[in-house]
Design an enzyme around this catalytic site. Structure first.
Site, PDB file in Angstrom:
ATOM      1  N   GLY A   1       0.781  -1.256   0.080  1.00 35.98           N
ATOM      2  CA  GLY A   1      -0.021   0.048   0.068  1.00 35.98           C
ATOM      3  C   GLY A   1       0.925   1.095  -0.100  1.00 35.98           C
TER       4      GLY A   1
ATOM      5  N   LYS B   1       6.152  16.546  -4.034  1.00 35.30           N
ATOM      6  CA  LYS B   1       6.447  17.071  -2.582  1.00 35.30           C
ATOM      7  C   LYS B   1       7.334  18.163  -2.287  1.00 35.30           C
ATOM      8  CE  LYS B   1       5.128  12.203  -1.195  1.00 35.30           C
ATOM      9  NZ  LYS B   1       5.594  10.815  -1.231  1.00 35.30           N
TER      10      LYS B   1
HETATM   11  N1  HSE Z   1       3.596   6.806  -3.112  1.00 38.18           N
HETATM   12  C1  HSE Z   1       4.057   7.498  -2.066  1.00 38.18           C
HETATM   13  C2  HSE Z   1       5.180   7.064  -1.473  1.00 38.18           C
HETATM   14  C3  HSE Z   1       3.191   7.362  -0.988  1.00 38.18           C
HETATM   15  O1  HSE Z   1       5.516   5.873  -2.021  1.00 38.18           O
HETATM   16  O2  HSE Z   1       6.133   7.427  -0.639  1.00 38.18           O
HETATM   17  C4  HSE Z   1       3.290   8.568   0.128  1.00 38.18           C
HETATM   18  O3  HSE Z   1       3.039   9.701  -0.627  1.00 38.18           O
END
Ligand code: HSE
Length: 438
Positions: free
Chosen positions: A187, A205
């Site tokens: 997940g 980000k």
């Molecule tokens: N897909 C993102 C990760 C989830 O792997 O960090 C968290 O933002």
């Protein structure tokens, strides 16, 4: 006790985690806030699946419009993801005077300026801690704890999926495909995992972090992005021999009138603390003028860690509501009128150290031709290694450079690539090595 009503849009992985915390820790949270946070409505297209939760009757609905317009709801949690429905619903919630919490980094990085402006005009809070680094309080740190500091640099591992994949290949000898499948099963990965492996998620980000740190409009377009899909076990092995680990880093540096902002696989020395951040863990080192260096470290992805940040934002907003101080903290850390367009430095202009792996014929004069071109382009070689492993008649020739300008390196590599002694395109991996200043 006063009640603060919450409406949640989307009950997938993170949404389910948020509901679990709000339900299971309800009394604990109330005793800290002085009000009861009541999850009044949860909208999702699937209201039948068992999520391991007991919602009160009537909480789950398929009607998200009803949730964002419900006059009794104070705070909307947008946990849908994506950039279409989520955006419309956030704007509608704001229009209806709701405060909003979101974990939607892609939406904010691409269309945040419009959304933050709408929240500002309406006088509501818009919080997004969970959009960067899962449970790590990096946004709170930038907006509040470090408010007196000039931020010099931020260097972080901000994508759990990539960190998981690179760790698995490096430490367990897994293949890329196997490691990605595991990250998906746990997940961590986005619905579209190319956002993770090609570096875009980390870039989303970073775009938010540089906006908060430097008071700049959110602008994703000029951030240089390179993912991990072309990293080979051979380069990971060479990195190890030179004392480095490869990580997907999001790097930003304050360069006065411009900001360096880039995401790419990077070699970092074993003694750099970030090189020991493995698996799905994230970390970010912020260097600022008053504090020096601080490091945040924690789970950057997954149900409960991400949900923890959503709940933290929700509580902040609830406290603002209780004290009548909405938007006490500026949404993007700076007062809106002081947010400017600040250019991101083109990647060609950065200076750093490089690892370059050539595939070259193993015959007299090859090394001198390659090093001649590097020298002509102002690139100084720090070390060279050639191992006699022949692939298609070529051998890997690996070089580390001293600090060089990216534009010079690109020019040299295209000249070398056109030589008749070079077979495949050279592999280039940037090195972040604060000990190797020269
Ligand atoms: N897909 C993102 C990760 C989830 O792997 O960090 C968290 O933002």
């Amino acid at each position: 006790m006063k009640e603060i009503n919450i409406g949640m849009l989307g009950c997938g992985t993170v949404g389910t985690g948020v509901a679990k915390i709000l339900i299971k820790n309800k009394d604990l949270i109330s005793s800290r806030v002085g009000a009861s946070l009541n999850l009044k409505s949860v909208a999702d297209i699937d209201i039948a699946s068992d999520r391991g939760l007991q919602f009160d009757k009537g909480v789950m609905t398929t009607d998200s419009d009803k949730v964002v317009t419900d006059p009794d709801i104070d705070i909307i949690l947008e946990m849908i993801g994506g950039e279409t429905i989520a955006k419309d619903l956030i704007l509608k919630a704001i229009e209806n005077g709701k405060h909003v919490v979101t974990a939607n980094k892609a939406l904010l990085a691409n269309q945040g300026n419009e959304i933050f402006k709408a929240a500002e005009i309406k006088g509501v809070d818009l919080a997004f801690e969970a959009s960067v680094g899962g449970c790590m309080p990096i946004i709170k740190s930038l907006r509040e704890s470090l408010v007196g500091n000039k931020i010099k640099s931020m260097i972080g591992i901000l994508n759990g999926t990539c960190n998981y994949i690179l760790s698995k290949i490096t430490d367990d000898g897994s293949t890329f495909k196997e490691a990605l499948a595991e990250a998906q099963a746990k997940g961590y990965a986005e619905a579209d995992s190319t956002l993770d492996v090609e570096g875009y998620d980390a870039a989303h980000k970073l775009a938010l972090l540089i906006s908060l740190a430097y008071g700049m409009e959110i602008d994703l377009s000029n951030i240089y992005v390179e993912g991990i899909s072309s990293i080979t076990p051979m380069d990971i092995e060479y990195a190890g021999q030179f004392g480095y680990r490869i990580k997907l880093l999001a790097i930003s540096k304050n360069r006065g009138d411009t900001v360096e902002a880039r995401v790419h696989p990077t070699m970092i020395p074993f003694d750099n603390i970030l090189s020991n951040v493995n698996g799905s863990l994230n970390a970010i080192n912020v260097s600022a003028d008053a504090v020096g260096d601080i490091l945040l470290y924690g789970r950057g992805a997954g149900m409960m860690p991400t949900a923890s940040s959503v709940v933290s934002d929700t509580v902040d907003i609830a406290r603002n509501i209780l004290s009548g101080s909405a938007r006490r903290i500026p949404l993007l850390s700076f007062q809106m009128e002081n947010i400017r367009k600040i250019p991101v430095m083109p990647v060609d202009e950065i200076f750093t150290h490089y690892y370059i792996r050539f595939s070259a014929l193993d015959k007299p004069g090859v090394l001198s031709r390659i090093s001649g071109i590097l020298g002509k382009n102002e690139i100084s070689i720090k070390s060279v290694q050639q191992k006699g492993r022949k692939t298609n008649g070529s051998v890997p020739l690996v070089m580390l450079t001293h600090r060089a300008k990216e534009a010079d390196v690109s020019k040299a590599l295209s000249e070398i690539n056109s030589l008749d002694v070079a077979s495949d395109r050279p592999v280039l991996i940037r090195i972040e090595d604060e000990n190797g200043q020269d």
